[in-house]
Design a protein around this motif. Sequence first.
Motif, PDB file in Angstrom:
ATOM      1  N   SER A 109       0.837  -1.200   0.000  1.00  0.00           N
ATOM      2  CA  SER A 109       0.000   0.000   0.000  1.00  0.00           C
ATOM      3  C   SER A 109       0.867   1.243   0.000  1.00  0.00           C
ATOM      4  CB  SER A 109      -0.890  -0.014   1.243  1.00  0.00           C
ATOM      5  OG  SER A 109      -1.548   1.209   1.418  1.00  0.00           O
ATOM      6  N   ASN A 110       0.496   2.195  -0.857  1.00  0.00           N
ATOM      7  CA  ASN A 110       1.167   3.500  -0.900  1.00  0.00           C
ATOM      8  C   ASN A 110       2.680   3.364  -1.098  1.00  0.00           C
ATOM      9  OD1 ASN A 110      -0.899   5.417  -0.737  1.00  0.00           O
ATOM     10  ND2 ASN A 110      -1.091   5.116   1.484  1.00  0.00           N
ATOM     11  N   ARG A 111       3.075   2.506  -2.000  1.00  0.00           N
ATOM     12  CA  ARG A 111       4.499   2.322  -2.298  1.00  0.00           C
ATOM     13  C   ARG A 111       4.836   2.964  -3.643  1.00  0.00           C
ATOM     14  NH1 ARG A 111       6.634  -2.040   0.627  1.00  0.00           N
ATOM     15  NH2 ARG A 111       5.521  -2.113   2.618  1.00  0.00           N
ATOM     16  N   GLU A 112       6.121   3.333  -3.810  1.00  0.00           N
ATOM     17  CA  GLU A 112       6.567   3.911  -5.074  1.00  0.00           C
ATOM     18  C   GLU A 112       6.730   2.818  -6.119  1.00  0.00           C
ATOM     19  OE1 GLU A 112       9.986   6.339  -4.810  1.00  0.00           O
ATOM     20  OE2 GLU A 112       9.075   7.794  -3.449  1.00  0.00           O
ATOM     21  N   SER A 113       6.277   3.119  -7.313  1.00  0.00           N
ATOM     22  CA  SER A 113       6.481   2.234  -8.456  1.00  0.00           C
ATOM     23  C   SER A 113       6.357   3.087  -9.699  1.00  0.00           C
ATOM     24  CB  SER A 113       5.440   1.109  -8.477  1.00  0.00           C
ATOM     25  OG  SER A 113       5.656   0.251  -9.576  1.00  0.00           O
ATOM     26  N   GLY A 114       7.298   2.955 -10.623  1.00  0.00           N
ATOM     27  CA  GLY A 114       7.269   3.807 -11.808  1.00  0.00           C
ATOM     28  C   GLY A 114       7.519   5.245 -11.415  1.00  0.00           C
ATOM     29  N   TYR A 115       6.533   6.112 -11.724  1.00  0.00           N
ATOM     30  CA  TYR A 115       6.718   7.543 -11.487  1.00  0.00           C
ATOM     31  C   TYR A 115       5.784   8.090 -10.396  1.00  0.00           C
ATOM     32  CZ  TYR A 115       8.714   6.721 -16.087  1.00  0.00           C
ATOM     33  OH  TYR A 115       9.424   6.205 -17.126  1.00  0.00           O
ATOM     34  N   GLY A 116       5.327   7.215  -9.515  1.00  0.00           N
ATOM     35  CA  GLY A 116       4.418   7.693  -8.476  1.00  0.00           C
ATOM     36  C   GLY A 116       4.154   6.633  -7.415  1.00  0.00           C
ATOM     37  N   ARG A 117       3.105   6.853  -6.624  1.00  0.00           N
ATOM     38  CA  ARG A 117       2.722   5.927  -5.551  1.00  0.00           C
ATOM     39  C   ARG A 117       1.336   5.347  -5.855  1.00  0.00           C
ATOM     40  NH1 ARG A 117       5.164   6.051  -0.495  1.00  0.00           N
ATOM     41  NH2 ARG A 117       6.910   7.504  -0.313  1.00  0.00           N
ATOM     42  N   TYR A 118       1.267   4.041  -5.979  1.00  0.00           N
ATOM     43  CA  TYR A 118      -0.015   3.388  -6.189  1.00  0.00           C
ATOM     44  C   TYR A 118      -0.767   3.304  -4.861  1.00  0.00           C
ATOM     45  CZ  TYR A 118       2.852  -0.590  -4.598  1.00  0.00           C
ATOM     46  OH  TYR A 118       3.705  -1.399  -3.898  1.00  0.00           O
TER      47      TYR A 118
END
Length: 561
Positions: free
Chosen positions: A474-483
Amino acid sequence: MRKFPIGVSDFQKIIEEDYYYVDKSLFIKELIDSGSEVILLPRPRRFGKTLNLSMLRYFYEKTDSDTSRLFKELAIWGQGKAYKDKQGKHPVIFLTFKDVKSLSGASCQAKLKEVIRGEYLRHKMVLEADWMDSHEKQVYREIIELTAGPHAYEESLKNLSAYLYRYYGEKTVILIDEYDTPIQQGSLHGFYDEVVGFMRNLLSGALKDNSSLEKGVLTGILRIAKESIFSGLNNLEVCTLLRRPYSTHFGLTDEEVEQMLRDSQVPLELEQVREWYNGYIFGESTIYNPWSIVNFCANWEEGLQPYWVNTSSNDLIRQLLTESGGETKKELERLVRGETIRKEIDDNIVFRDINRSSETLWSFLLFSGYLKVVSKERDLRLYGEMKIPNREVAYLYEDIIRGWFQTSIHSEQQRVMLEALVSGDVETFEQIFRDFVTHTFSMFDPAGTEPEKVYHAFVLGLLVSLRDRYEVKSNRESGYGRYDVMLIPREVVDQGTARLGIILEFKKANRGETLEQAVKAALKQIDDKHYVSELEERGVRDVLKLGIAFRGKELCVETSE
């Protein structure tokens, strides 16, 4: 037709205002005849404990007015001069702890002090006595002002009884109603040791070796001997509902109920009323629930109703049974079918141990009025065949079992919903998820300043059971943002089938924006921020992207290819 005293527990008011009253005044005779100085009478709630203690107060208490008029039409007045001579001759301390219900130790202590303060105020005429020294008067005033130290409150009943004895020249009667209510609150809310320590000192001081004491009477639901609250009280007699003494003075007998039904002109047969409200066994006597009978007679046109089990919260009973093990649940189902269960009876119950032992649980239910003993036998220990007392109590148990069934259905729905999610069946997932939101959320849950977090937390709670197969992030960085939420399969391939990686993004539909527009914005964010990069790094190629848009309880779920 006399009015019925529903919720009225002041004896004087019932007599003077001509309420319907079932004569229980021979309770006074049995009490006076008893050689015990202090008597504890545990009975279930709403079985007339407060009213009986109120009657004792008006019988014993020496006041400026003549209260003998309250008793001249009752059975006690025909028992002879020895009993008449006791009327109005003693000072009385009367405390009820039935309203000392608190969520914290500090609040409980404050309420206990208020109850004690009230009795000090009622007897403040002793401050005018010449024999009170300045220190005694100072402590007395501090109790009234609620500024006294802890020791002063613990000694308060002992000291007040001594002051009253000196003032009137007659020993003091101490009456304490629902003594165990504060202890039960302490057990429920985490301040058990604190309140037990206070009550032990308060009651021991008042009742143990008190030369100013004429008679002490306490009521409650349970005897709490193992707490050592009454440690060393060799003048204490405990009369639980299993014993014969006082067995007909709390609750109503068959004859009393039959008379009430005639007086109320109730057209129902006694047997119908008996099925609903009878069945309690005190000593060797069969007893009706008085609260239910009084309410039924006052409202008989409405039919037979579960008055007693609906009077106050049954949260403790529900909690204890719901958290119990499978064997306890099976035994409860047997009881509901009308069968009996054989259990050891322990009348030395410790509140905090009720949920640690199923055997203690059954004794608690017995002494609280939710079971009855149909037969007893002693084999070093006391055992009893227990049964549900009547239809009214069975109604409560059936309601609890219905709750278990509904919980089971809820769990099965959750399982189906999550399996639909991990298999990519978005239509089924949305259908069940929508139902969960509708029945779980308050209308105001998702309406705060950050409503996405409400949905976010709710979904995380639902996904916990998938943790054996998925990493729930939850609320982790991936790519260019936070899912918002990502499910990463622990095994990319399971039994020859590729497992889906899943990304969930939440969006609130803003003013002027449709749910469809908001859900498309959520899906666009997943793609624009390239949230799939973490899944790709783990070797997950099949990814389900879910956008969840909402406005209050309204929601829309969509996926992108």
